[in-house]
Design a protein around this motif. Structure first.
Motif, PDB file in Angstrom:
ATOM      1  N   SER A 257      51.740  46.035 -16.049  1.00 46.44           N
ATOM      2  CA  SER A 257      52.634  47.195 -16.092  1.00 46.44           C
ATOM      3  C   SER A 257      52.136  48.346 -15.232  1.00 46.44           C
ATOM      4  O   SER A 257      52.816  49.365 -15.117  1.00 46.44           O
ATOM      5  N   ALA A 258      50.972  48.193 -14.634  1.00 44.81           N
ATOM      6  CA  ALA A 258      50.416  49.286 -13.831  1.00 44.81           C
ATOM      7  C   ALA A 258      51.313  49.636 -12.652  1.00 44.81           C
ATOM      8  O   ALA A 258      51.405  50.809 -12.263  1.00 44.81           O
ATOM      9  N   SER A 259      51.996  48.615 -12.104  1.00 39.52           N
ATOM     10  CA  SER A 259      52.797  48.867 -10.902  1.00 39.52           C
ATOM     11  C   SER A 259      54.264  48.493 -11.057  1.00 39.52           C
ATOM     12  O   SER A 259      55.089  48.851 -10.204  1.00 39.52           O
ATOM     13  N   ASP A 260      54.633  47.741 -12.111  1.00 38.19           N
ATOM     14  CA  ASP A 260      56.019  47.290 -12.278  1.00 38.19           C
ATOM     15  C   ASP A 260      56.448  47.410 -13.735  1.00 38.19           C
ATOM     16  O   ASP A 260      55.620  47.440 -14.647  1.00 38.19           O
ATOM     17  N   ARG A 261      57.750  47.410 -13.935  1.00 40.68           N
ATOM     18  CA  ARG A 261      58.283  47.456 -15.294  1.00 40.68           C
ATOM     19  C   ARG A 261      58.242  46.061 -15.919  1.00 40.68           C
ATOM     20  O   ARG A 261      58.462  45.050 -15.247  1.00 40.68           O
ATOM     21  N   VAL A 262      57.971  46.035 -17.218  1.00 40.03           N
ATOM     22  CA  VAL A 262      57.813  44.783 -17.949  1.00 40.03           C
ATOM     23  C   VAL A 262      58.766  44.764 -19.134  1.00 40.03           C
ATOM     24  O   VAL A 262      58.852  45.736 -19.895  1.00 40.03           O
ATOM     25  N   LEU A 263      59.488  43.661 -19.293  1.00 40.63           N
ATOM     26  CA  LEU A 263      60.325  43.452 -20.473  1.00 40.63           C
ATOM     27  C   LEU A 263      59.576  42.537 -21.424  1.00 40.63           C
ATOM     28  O   LEU A 263      59.230  41.411 -21.070  1.00 40.63           O
ATOM     29  N   PHE A 264      59.306  43.017 -22.627  1.00 39.03           N
ATOM     30  CA  PHE A 264      58.597  42.239 -23.644  1.00 39.03           C
ATOM     31  C   PHE A 264      59.596  41.863 -24.727  1.00 39.03           C
ATOM     32  O   PHE A 264      60.103  42.725 -25.431  1.00 39.03           O
ATOM     33  N   LEU A 265      59.914  40.588 -24.846  1.00 41.78           N
ATOM     34  CA  LEU A 265      60.882  40.100 -25.828  1.00 41.78           C
ATOM     35  C   LEU A 265      60.190  39.333 -26.942  1.00 41.78           C
ATOM     36  O   LEU A 265      59.270  38.549 -26.691  1.00 41.78           O
ATOM     37  N   CYS A 266      60.633  39.543 -28.161  1.00 43.45           N
ATOM     38  CA  CYS A 266      60.193  38.722 -29.284  1.00 43.45           C
ATOM     39  C   CYS A 266      61.408  38.491 -30.189  1.00 43.45           C
ATOM     40  O   CYS A 266      62.529  38.879 -29.846  1.00 43.45           O
ATOM     41  N   PHE A 267      61.212  37.860 -31.319  1.00 47.00           N
ATOM     42  CA  PHE A 267      62.350  37.515 -32.177  1.00 47.00           C
ATOM     43  C   PHE A 267      62.397  38.365 -33.445  1.00 47.00           C
ATOM     44  O   PHE A 267      63.456  38.685 -33.952  1.00 47.00           O
ATOM     45  N   ASN A 268      61.236  38.714 -33.946  1.00 47.78           N
ATOM     46  CA  ASN A 268      61.113  39.356 -35.245  1.00 47.78           C
ATOM     47  C   ASN A 268      61.132  40.877 -35.099  1.00 47.78           C
ATOM     48  O   ASN A 268      60.374  41.438 -34.317  1.00 47.78           O
ATOM     49  N   ARG A 269      61.985  41.550 -35.855  1.00 50.32           N
ATOM     50  CA  ARG A 269      62.099  43.011 -35.764  1.00 50.32           C
ATOM     51  C   ARG A 269      60.795  43.704 -36.139  1.00 50.32           C
ATOM     52  O   ARG A 269      60.359  44.640 -35.453  1.00 50.32           O
ATOM     53  N   LEU A 270      60.148  43.269 -37.213  1.00 50.95           N
ATOM     54  CA  LEU A 270      58.897  43.898 -37.614  1.00 50.95           C
ATOM     55  C   LEU A 270      57.831  43.729 -36.549  1.00 50.95           C
ATOM     56  O   LEU A 270      57.041  44.641 -36.276  1.00 50.95           O
ATOM     57  N   LEU A 271      57.796  42.552 -35.933  1.00 49.40           N
ATOM     58  CA  LEU A 271      56.822  42.325 -34.872  1.00 49.40           C
ATOM     59  C   LEU A 271      57.109  43.218 -33.673  1.00 49.40           C
ATOM     60  O   LEU A 271      56.181  43.776 -33.062  1.00 49.40           O
ATOM     61  N   SER A 272      58.382  43.381 -33.329  1.00 49.23           N
ATOM     62  CA  SER A 272      58.710  44.230 -32.181  1.00 49.23           C
ATOM     63  C   SER A 272      58.268  45.669 -32.430  1.00 49.23           C
ATOM     64  O   SER A 272      57.771  46.347 -31.526  1.00 49.23           O
ATOM     65  N   GLU A 273      58.416  46.149 -33.659  1.00 54.97           N
ATOM     66  CA  GLU A 273      57.984  47.505 -33.982  1.00 54.97           C
ATOM     67  C   GLU A 273      56.474  47.628 -33.858  1.00 54.97           C
ATOM     68  O   GLU A 273      55.938  48.629 -33.369  1.00 54.97           O
ATOM     69  N   ASN A 274      55.765  46.574 -34.280  1.00 53.09           N
ATOM     70  CA  ASN A 274      54.313  46.571 -34.177  1.00 53.09           C
ATOM     71  C   ASN A 274      53.864  46.581 -32.720  1.00 53.09           C
ATOM     72  O   ASN A 274      52.949  47.319 -32.328  1.00 53.09           O
TER      73      ASN A 274
END
Length: 571
Positions: A257-274
């Motif tokens: 992410s130092a030089s480009d935008r990153v999309l981080f996808l997961c399935f679980n809402r609680l995990l995404s918040e973490n």
């Protein structure tokens, strides 16, 4: 892997000493070795002054005894019998062999100080010197003094595999010593000589703090994966629960992410918040569940429309890199039909970017099968070493699957307390067990405690114990939050109390959407870092039925056998 002290990595050392290389080499020894780096001994001389000695490394093995190792990096030479550095400066303490020998005899005296003099005839003490900068071909040029010997010397060649040389040195005979330590005697030497523990402050949380120190690091295996990924445009990384998939995924996202935008996808809402919280200092990382990302892009959960909208106007997708965690759950029919992951792979490839999938093939809780893009990946890696759970918890969770896959996972060197199991067909007894254990865990100093149900919240046999508070649900008036095993997947807690465990968890799946036998138990139990409690509503008949699905026929004491199979301690 040897038991290393400290576990997080080498203690403080001068970089030029190369003690980190020796530390990493010694960690390759088998798990019947204990290795202490920077072993300090403080004492008072006969004149009343304070003296402090330090051994670079002390190695203990119940069958072989104790080995003291002095490390000397850089070029060395002997001048008229005096050990000197490459520039001719004489070494302190009479050279490395004499220094190691002095520490060895100080350890010998320590046996008496600690009331273990009766074990000196049963535990051999030897010493050695390690020159990590010198090749074996150079050792012959040294003029060994009377207290030195080539046979007591390790060199640069031994950094890759020190086991044979270490065993050879520790196998030398020592007069009047015959190794025959019992398990109890070996434990006494460990606790009082090699790694003494102080119990001045009776706070149980100290023990968990040490375990957290063990687990919080990136293992060498994970670092190698991160380094490898820098050379790959696409990869699928598999690993059992606790092997650090999310840890590696987050660290990789931060790096790119130092030089480009990153999309981080997961399935679980609680995990995404973490994950959002853990990436909050990195503005170029956007974290979403796949559902939330679809809703943001098209306002509904039509994944076909999501792909169409982005393909019509790719500027709506500003990312060059995509990281997918919980990849096994993206195999749901709607996501697969729209080929969301396949399209994103092509899109980032066109942009010269990268896409990585982290998944656990054992945890097909939400999907019906692995996504095609993962199954067809040309580059697949596997993480094998568990770095979340204590050894006992990891073994318990893996055995619940009954698929012999546990042998492929390297367990941690932190055994921890045995998980506890309460079996009863009376829910009131199980409820009291949960009450008592939550109280006990609080007394032990643990505050990060969750209760996980293997059912839904509505179908739990203990739903009457669930108390709604603002946006969270708790067990009665305690601070322990309630989640289902499914919603807590991907997360962890210091302690887990697993409820609604019954025979149906090991039933054969009734549809392609049903979890496989034992999967919900595996998912829930593997969330626990230090302590696991299991409340199971079972009878002898139910235990016998589960054992039969494990291929075990038993007519006597099926409850005890069930506990043994899952490495649980009955209460």
């Amino acid at each position: 892997m040897a038991h290393m002290v400290p576990s997080l990595g080498p203690a403080s050392f001068a970089p030029e000493s190369l003690e980190d290389l020796i530390y990493n080499a010694l960690s390759l020894l088998s798990d019947d070795y204990w290795v202490v780096h920077s072993f300090k001994m403080v004492g008072v001389t006969d004149e009343g002054s304070l003296s402090e000695r330090e051994a670079d490394f002390v190695v203990f093995n119940k069958r072989l005894g104790i080995l003291v190792i002095e490390a000397k990096a850089g070029q060395v030479q002997t001048i008229d019998g005096v050990w000197c550095y490459g520039n001719g400066t004489p070494m302190k303490h009479g050279g490395p062999y004499r220094q190691a020998s002095d520490i060895k005899w100080a350890l010998y005296d320590r046996f008496e100080d600690m009331g273990l003099s009766h074990l000196r005839g049963k535990c051999k003490l030897v010493h050695a010197v390690w020159f990590p900068s010198i090749h074996s071909s150079q050792l012959g040029a040294l003029d060994y003094s009377s207290e030195a010997a080539r046979e007591l010397t390790l060199c640069k060649n031994d950094l890759g595999n020190p086991g044979q040389m270490i065993q050879s040195i520790m196998s030398f005979d020592v007069s009047d010593v015959r190794i025959h330590l019992s398990d109890r005697e070996a434990r006494e030497i460990l606790d009082k000589i090699i790694r003494p523990e102080f119990k001045i402050v009776p706070i149980n949380a100290v023990d968990y703090g040490y375990s957290n120190y063990v687990f919080a690091r990136l293992l060498d295996e994970q670092v190698r994966v991160l380094d490898f990924l820098q050379e790959q445009k696409s990869a699928a990384i598999n690993g059992a629960a606790g092997t650090g998939k999310t840890l590696v995924a987050i660290e990789h996202a931060k790096r790119i992410s130092a030089s480009d935008r990153v999309l981080f996808l997961c399935f679980n809402r609680l995990l995404s918040e973490n994950i959002k919280q853990r990436c909050s200092d990195f503005a170029n990382i956007d974290v979403y569940t796949i559902d939330a990302f679809c809703m943001r892009m098209v306002g509904n959960l039509d994944f076909g429309e999501l792909v169409s909208k982005i393909s019509e106007n790719t500027s709506l997708f500003p990312y060059r890199h995509v990281v997918v965690d919980e990849g096994q759950d993206f195999g749901q029919e709607a996501i697969e039909e729209a080929d969301v992951l396949g399209y994103l792979s092509l899109l980032v490839e066109e942009r010269g970017g990268t896409i990585y999938f982290f998944y656990d093939r054992r945890q097909l809780v939400q999907g019906v099968g692995l996504p095609r893009v993962i199954s067809d990946s040309d580059c697949r890696l596997t993480l094998y070493r568990n770095c979340r759970n204590t050894e006992n918890i990891a073994r318990c969770s893996l055995r619940s699957l009954n698929d012999n896959s546990g042998g492929q996972v390297l367990l941690s060197n932190e055994p921890g307390n045995p998980p506890l199991l309460k079996i009863s067909s009376i829910n009131k007894e199980l409820e009291s067990f949960v009450d008592d254990e939550l109280c006990d865990l609080r007394v032990k100093g643990l505050t990060d405690v969750v209760v996980l149900t293997c059912k839904t919240l509505e179908r739990s046999a203990f739903a009457h114990c669930f108390c709604q508070r603002s946006d969270s649900i708790h067990w009665k008036d305690t601070s322990a939050r309630i989640y289902t095993c499914r919603t807590f997947k991907g997360l962890e807690a210091d302690a887990v109390v697993l409820i609604d465990v019954d025979e149906t968890l090991w039933d054969e799946p009734i549809s392609s959407h049903s979890p496989k036998e034992g999967l919900l138990f595996y998912t829930g139990a593997s969330r626990a870092k230090y302590e696991l409690r299991v409340a199971a509503c079972l009878t002898e008949t139910g235990c016998r039925s589960i054992l039969s699905r494990f291929g075990i026929a038993t007519s006597r004491r099926p409850i005890k056998k069930f506990a043994q199979i899952l490495s649980l301690s009955l209460v």
